[in-house]
Design an enzyme around this catalytic site. Structure first.
Site, PDB file in Angstrom:
ATOM      1  N   PRO A  50      33.895  26.553  40.317  1.00 58.06           N
ATOM      2  CA  PRO A  50      34.675  25.753  41.267  1.00 58.06           C
ATOM      3  C   PRO A  50      35.114  26.605  42.442  1.00 58.06           C
ATOM      4  CG  PRO A  50      36.006  26.337  39.369  1.00 58.06           C
ATOM      5  CD  PRO A  50      34.620  26.809  39.072  1.00 58.06           C
ATOM      6  N   ASP A  89      38.650  24.367  42.167  1.00 63.40           N
ATOM      7  CA  ASP A  89      39.659  25.279  41.659  1.00 63.40           C
ATOM      8  C   ASP A  89      40.875  25.101  42.564  1.00 63.40           C
ATOM      9  OD1 ASP A  89      40.855  27.215  40.194  1.00 63.40           O
ATOM     10  OD2 ASP A  89      39.726  28.883  41.035  1.00 63.40           O
ATOM     11  N   TRP A 530      42.556  32.061  36.967  1.00 61.57           N
ATOM     12  CA  TRP A 530      41.246  32.462  36.424  1.00 61.57           C
ATOM     13  C   TRP A 530      41.023  31.874  35.028  1.00 61.57           C
ATOM     14  CZ3 TRP A 530      37.513  33.928  39.338  1.00 61.57           C
ATOM     15  CH2 TRP A 530      37.783  34.618  40.531  1.00 61.57           C
ATOM     16  N   GLN A 566      32.298  38.074  41.379  1.00 62.52           N
ATOM     17  CA  GLN A 566      32.751  37.278  40.238  1.00 62.52           C
ATOM     18  C   GLN A 566      32.476  37.953  38.893  1.00 62.52           C
ATOM     19  OE1 GLN A 566      34.621  34.731  40.476  1.00 62.52           O
ATOM     20  NE2 GLN A 566      34.448  34.617  42.692  1.00 62.52           N
ATOM     21  N   TRP A 570      35.054  35.151  37.571  1.00 59.44           N
ATOM     22  CA  TRP A 570      34.679  33.988  36.773  1.00 59.44           C
ATOM     23  C   TRP A 570      33.690  34.325  35.655  1.00 59.44           C
ATOM     24  CZ3 TRP A 570      30.568  29.924  37.297  1.00 59.44           C
ATOM     25  CH2 TRP A 570      30.949  28.732  36.636  1.00 59.44           C
ATOM     26  N   LYS A 603      31.414  43.659  55.893  1.00 60.65           N
ATOM     27  CA  LYS A 603      31.861  42.458  55.216  1.00 60.65           C
ATOM     28  C   LYS A 603      32.565  41.492  56.183  1.00 60.65           C
ATOM     29  CE  LYS A 603      35.360  41.253  51.905  1.00 60.65           C
ATOM     30  NZ  LYS A 603      36.435  41.681  51.049  1.00 60.65           N
ATOM     31  N   LYS A 606      38.515  37.498  57.499  1.00 57.48           N
ATOM     32  CA  LYS A 606      39.387  36.875  58.482  1.00 57.48           C
ATOM     33  C   LYS A 606      39.990  37.918  59.394  1.00 57.48           C
ATOM     34  CE  LYS A 606      41.155  32.697  56.332  1.00 57.48           C
ATOM     35  NZ  LYS A 606      42.240  32.215  55.495  1.00 57.48           N
TER      36      LYS A 606
END
Length: 993
Positions: A50, A89, A530, A566, A570, A603, A606
């Site tokens: 999600p 999520d 998580w 992840q 996850w 990378k 923001k």
RNA sequence: GGGCUCGUAGCUUAGGCUGGUUGGAGCGCUCGGCUGAUAACCGAGAGGUCCGGAGUUCAAAUCUCCGCGGGCCCA
């Protein structure tokens, strides 16, 4: 007879095409049907990781989505039943922070004042706001997933399943309360995630002090011996519980001259010079660190209330570094994670003299209420006055500050609920054994290592917007109870249940204690989000309260994929929950994707402002272009440097070539009114010409390679094979070599073969490419396949599999040799300075390898055409070729080409005529004449020109569709004087009508 | 600071596991050619310390070790 095909534009607007296809899918429910038509077949189980709906989707999310889509479309076409449930999520600190920003709230206190009810309502709302952006991008990029019935982690049913699973864990005794040292902002009163901490490092100057800890001795009259420890956070000394030394490094006992008197100190030998600075010293003893283990020392202060174990002893630990300090480390379990761990391992006690605002508690009377950082000075003075401050200096280092309010962060032990993952370590490792990792190194590398050193899972968060931790504690007797379902809660609650299981409502639910009859209240914490997403395999089904069969059919998953970050996110939380609850691996194959970096390999973030906006790309290039770029840019498990320019170039070449191949077919199929045959009526492949057999064979070979590559998740390999096939084999060789067959006006067998072949190749190619570029393939398929017996979408087709009987590797090899010879021949012409248009007498192919010659013999016609020569001669040796007339080029050791470059009059005339034809064709194009328009030609030139033209009159007329060809000039017609070689030729044309 | 991973022409990359002809290709650049599907294509050319260093070996882009740089995760 009317043509079944619709006309196409040569220059296609891919964006508009895609929008039309989206509407088509919507209208015809193509996605739903693609899933439904496989019902009853083997299921390919996928779980959607999600997305955290706390921001706009960026290129990395899009990559993940198109990779998922590719695999799932492919598996569907391979015949699997592939239901796809979207998921969201929705909990967690990132969501809260967004809302805090909006509301201008900074601390937990301010949130509580504002009202948890309203705060959580806004959290819930903000999640939906971003969801819209995600839905749009997901649809636009062509990711087929069921977003009408998603699982949402904040739904009561989801929460109930999470509760159930936690109760299973609790029943097994794996849920316990402990302390966790977290980076904590004393002003915001909140723990920060590591990500937030990483944002706020600054260079600062802190005090650096060397403190003497007096060892206890049996006889008080002995000369005191001190451990010399070093710290940059004097205030933490109040919480000192132990000292740590390295077990194997060498330590020394030294006599040191101090201002007032000598003292005896113990420290690491390697740190002597720097730690003692200018002090004179004399080494009395040398020993390894472990000899110090267990020694007791006098506490610096007697304020600390120590619970749960021993204190003030010397411990040994590997982490003790000799790079700075004294090799003796001061340990305060309340203020450092390693400190906390080493104390726990050694059964040392715990003390927490600081409250949640970073002020000393009542336990430290002279400092009560003082903010810890402000206590540094006071503590240093105390130590000095007691003569146990050995030395004081300044220390420049980077220290984390709160990114929001700029307060220095404290590492601070908070009470926390844990899942005892350490005790499940062997099961985790055993379950990992059953998982295939792509790329493979993760299995025993990053992920395997992580499991080997697994720590207990700090599950609770002292926050508001999350799944409430389902533990109730009795106020009278302290009994603890884990509620595993809504029914259970209802049965024991003293009041009605709220409709919403979130805070603050759930906090009002009081239970009757079965133990003492007292009142039980819920702990204040929510759980780590998580854990929410890690519960997806069962919680998305509201298992075990509903869909028990559904869950069983869908567990474990066959496939999941997310980005590499992840691994400990996850990928781990899934395995952890599944191992704790079911002791099974939750997925069998996991593909870990690389990240999308910016053009400079940095990378996207923001803060750097280098995030590429995907929406203009959808508007200008389209989804297929972006997909194709992602698939071909490199292995999916490597990082991709995202360059819009690169994306345009890469995809333009492929997409345009594919389109043009299709456009060529459509254009002539309409002219010739070709209509596709049913498979059983088609001319068998082995009856068709060698070019047809070759492209069909090649297609089937490529098919096998593509399937193999996708099965390994080498998506870039599959995509590149397909691109090579489209650009090189189909467009640049097959169609270019075969186009004259389509231009023949009358019906004949060979033309029919060509049409059938190109038609079949294009349709099959659409199916092969459908999972990669679903829009353009659908568009092409829609026009090419009109038969009611055929699926009405390319995405409802079966994925093609190679037909062994049409694969002719002999022919493929032969063609490879011929292509090499053509290249060699062109080079020979270039070397000799004779352009392709000039016909030549012959080319001789020489090879000592009879097998190669045999292959070339069958395809000699191609050489004739491509190299524009009258004859192709094959020979086993080159002695028959005279050196003067031939230009030689070697293909390899065993294969050479000799081009006869001698020109006679006939050849020269033919070359001249070809030049003229070429000019006429150019002029036709200038006038924008239809391909089929007939013309009249006037020409003028010297005697040779006339002789040449008259000699090739028929040829010229046929090639240029000229009904009339006369010598002379006519100013009324479109005319030009051309320079051909060193002569001038007048040419004029006009259309007949 | 630690673990994992990547580092090949101006750019994007193949090859690396299993060491062995002159390290391939595409884009871009220069020159020449072709062109009635193809702002396409074909040929030639310039452009490489295969990140650096050491080692193993008859032989290293490839294997090993140590650095440097990017990325991710963790401290």
């Amino acid at each position: 007879m009317s043509t079944p095909f619709r006309k196409e534009e040569q220059r296609v607007d891919f964006v508009r095409l895609e929008e039309n296809i989206l509407a088509l899918w919507e209208r015809e429910h193509t996605f739903e049907r693609s899933v439904e038509q496989r019902r009853g077949r083997d299921t390919f189980v996928f779980i959607e990781g999600p997305p955290t709906a706390n921001g706009l989707p960026h290129p990395g999310h899009i990559l993940t989505r198109v990779i998922k889509d590719l695999v799932l479309r492919y598996k569907t076409m391979r015949g699997f039943y592939v239901p796809r449930k979207a998921g969201w999520d929705t909990h967690g600190l990132p969501v809260e922070i967004e809302v805090e920003k909006e509301l201008g709230l900074n601390t937990k206190g301010e949130i509580e004042q504002f009202g948890v009810e309203e705060f959580n309502r806004r959290c819930r709302e903000s999640v939906f706001r971003y969801e819209k952006e995600w839905v749009n991008a997901t649809k636009r990029v062509g990711f087929w997933i069921d977003m009408d019935n998603p699982y949402i982690t904040f739904m009561n049913s989801y929460i109930e399943s999470v509760w159930w699973s936690l109760k299973e864990i609790w029943k097994r005794g794996l849920l316990y309360k402990g302390h966790k040292v977290v980076p904590f902002c004393p002003r915001c009163e909140t723990a920060l995630s590591t990500h937030e901490v990483a944002q706020g490092y600054k260079e600062v100057e802190d005090p650096s002090i060397y403190v003497k800890f007096r060892l206890k001795s049996d006889t008080p009259s002995d000369t005191p011996v001190y451990m010399l420890a070093w710290t940059t956070t004097p205030w933490t000394l109040i919480g000192n519980i132990a000292l740590a030394v390295h077990p194997t490094h060498t330590y020394v006992k030294v006599r040191v001259k101090e201002e007032m008197q000598d003292s005896i100190l113990i420290l690491a030998e390697a740190r002597l010079e720097e730690a003692l600075c200018d002090h004179d010293y004399e080494v009395l003893e040398r020993f390894s660190g472990e000899t110090l283990e267990g020694l007791a020392y006098e506490p610096l202060f007697d304020y600390a209330k120590i619970t749960g174990g021993a204190a003030h002893k010397v411990l040994t630990a590997e982490f003790v570094s000799l790079d700075e300090g004294t090799g003796v480390v001061h340990i305060a379990p309340a203020f450092g994670e390693v400190d906390y761990e080493i104390c726990r391992k050694n059964n040392m006690g715990f003390t927490q003299p600081v409250d949640s605002e970073g002020r000393f508690t009542d336990d430290v009377p002279p400092l009560t209420g003082v903010f810890v950082k402000d206590a540094d000075r006071v503590i240093i003075e105390w130590l000095k006055s007691r003569g146990i401050l050995f030395r004081e200096a300044k220390y420049l280092h980077s220290y984390p500050f709160c990114w929001r309010c700029d307060s220095p962060l404290l590492y601070y032990a908070r009470e926390s609920w844990f899942i005892a993952m350490k005790s499940l370590r062997d099961s985790l490792i055993a379950n990992n054994e059953k998982i295939n990792w792509y790329p493979g190194h993760l299995k025993y590398g990053r992920f395997g290592n992580f499991l080997e050193n697994i720590e207990d899972w700090a599950l609770s968060r002292e926050r508001f917007w999350g799944t409430p931790l389902n533990l109730w504690i009795c106020e009278s007797c302290g009994a603890e109870y884990c509620v595993g379902s809504v029914d259970e809660l209802k049965a024991r609650a003293l009041s009605d249940l709220p409709d919403d299981l979130h805070r603050p409502y759930i906090d009002q639910v009081v239970l009757r204690c079965e133990n003492c009859g007292g009142e039980m209240r819920r702990v204040r914490e929510v759980i780590d989000c998580w854990y929410d997403s890690g519960s997806a395999p069962f919680a998305q089904w509201h298992y075990p309260f509903e869909n028990i069969e559904e869950f069983k059919r869908n567990f474990p998953a066959d496939f999941i994929t997310e980005a590499i970050d992840q691994t400990r996110g996850w990928f781990y939380s899934l395995l952890a929950v599944s191992t704790a609850v079911f002791n099974e691996p939750p997925y069998l194959n996991v593909l870990s994707l690389g990240h999308i970096l910016d053009e400079n390999g940095v990378k996207m973030s923001k803060s750097k402002g280098n995030i590429v906006d995907i929406n203009p790309i959808f508007r200008n290039e389209g989804a297929d272009a972006m997909r194709w770029y992602f698939f071909t840019a490199g292995p999916p498990y490597d990082d991709i440097r995202f360059s819009e320019r690169e994306m345009r170039e890469r995809s333009k070449k492929f997409m345009n070539t594919l389109w043009n191949s299709y456009f060529f077919f459509i254009t002539y199929a309409i002219i010739d009114q070709f209509s596709p045959k049913k498979r059983e009526e088609a001319i068998p492949v082995d009856k068709r010409n060698y070019m047809d057999r070759w492209i069909v064979s090649k297609l089937n070979t490529v098919m096998g390679e593509v399937i193999e590559a996708i099965e390994r998740f080498d998506i870039h390999v599959a995509a590149r094979k397909l691109e090579e096939f489209v650009v090189n084999d189909l467009s640049n060789w097959y169609i270019r070599r075969s186009r004259r067959r389509f231009w023949i006006p009358e019906e004949n067998f060979d033309k029919e073969c060509a049409y059938q072949t190109l038609y079949e190749v294009l349709v099959t190619l659409c199916m092969l490419l459908a999972p990669f570029v679903p829009f353009i393939t659908e568009h092409i398929y829609q026009n090419l396949v009109r038969d009611k017996d055929q699926p009405d979408s390319v995405h409802l087709c079966d994925y093609p599999t190679p037909v062994e009987t049409v694969i002719d590797s002999e022919l493929e090899e032969a063609m490879t040799v011929v292509i090499k010879l053509v290249e060699a021949g062109r080079r020979a012409r270039s070397d000799a300075g004779i352009k392709i248009r000039q016909p030549l007498r012959e080319v001789v192919i020489v090879s000592s390898n009879a097998a190669i010659l045999a292959k070339v013999r069958n395809l000699a016609g191609i050489l004739k055409d491509e190299l524009n020569v009258r004859e192709v001669r094959l020979d086993v040796e080159s002695s028959a070729v005279s050196a003067t007339d031939y230009t030689r080029v070697d293909v390899d050791d065993t294969l050479s080409l000799f081009l006869n470059t001698r020109l006679d009059k006939e050849l020269r005339y033919e070359g001249l005529v070809r030049d003229i034809v070429r000019r006429v064709q150019g002029m036709r194009k200038d006038l924008d004449l239809d391909y089929t328009a007939e013309i009249r030609i006037m020409y003028d030139g010297d005697a040779e020109v006339e002789e040449a033209v008259e000699g090739f009159r028929d040829y010229i007329c046929t090639e240029t569709l000229a009904a009339e060809l006369k010598r002379g000039r006519n100013d009324q017609m479109y005319g030009k004087i051309w320079k051909i070689g060193d002569r001038e030729v007048y040419i004029a044309i006009e259309p007949l009508n």
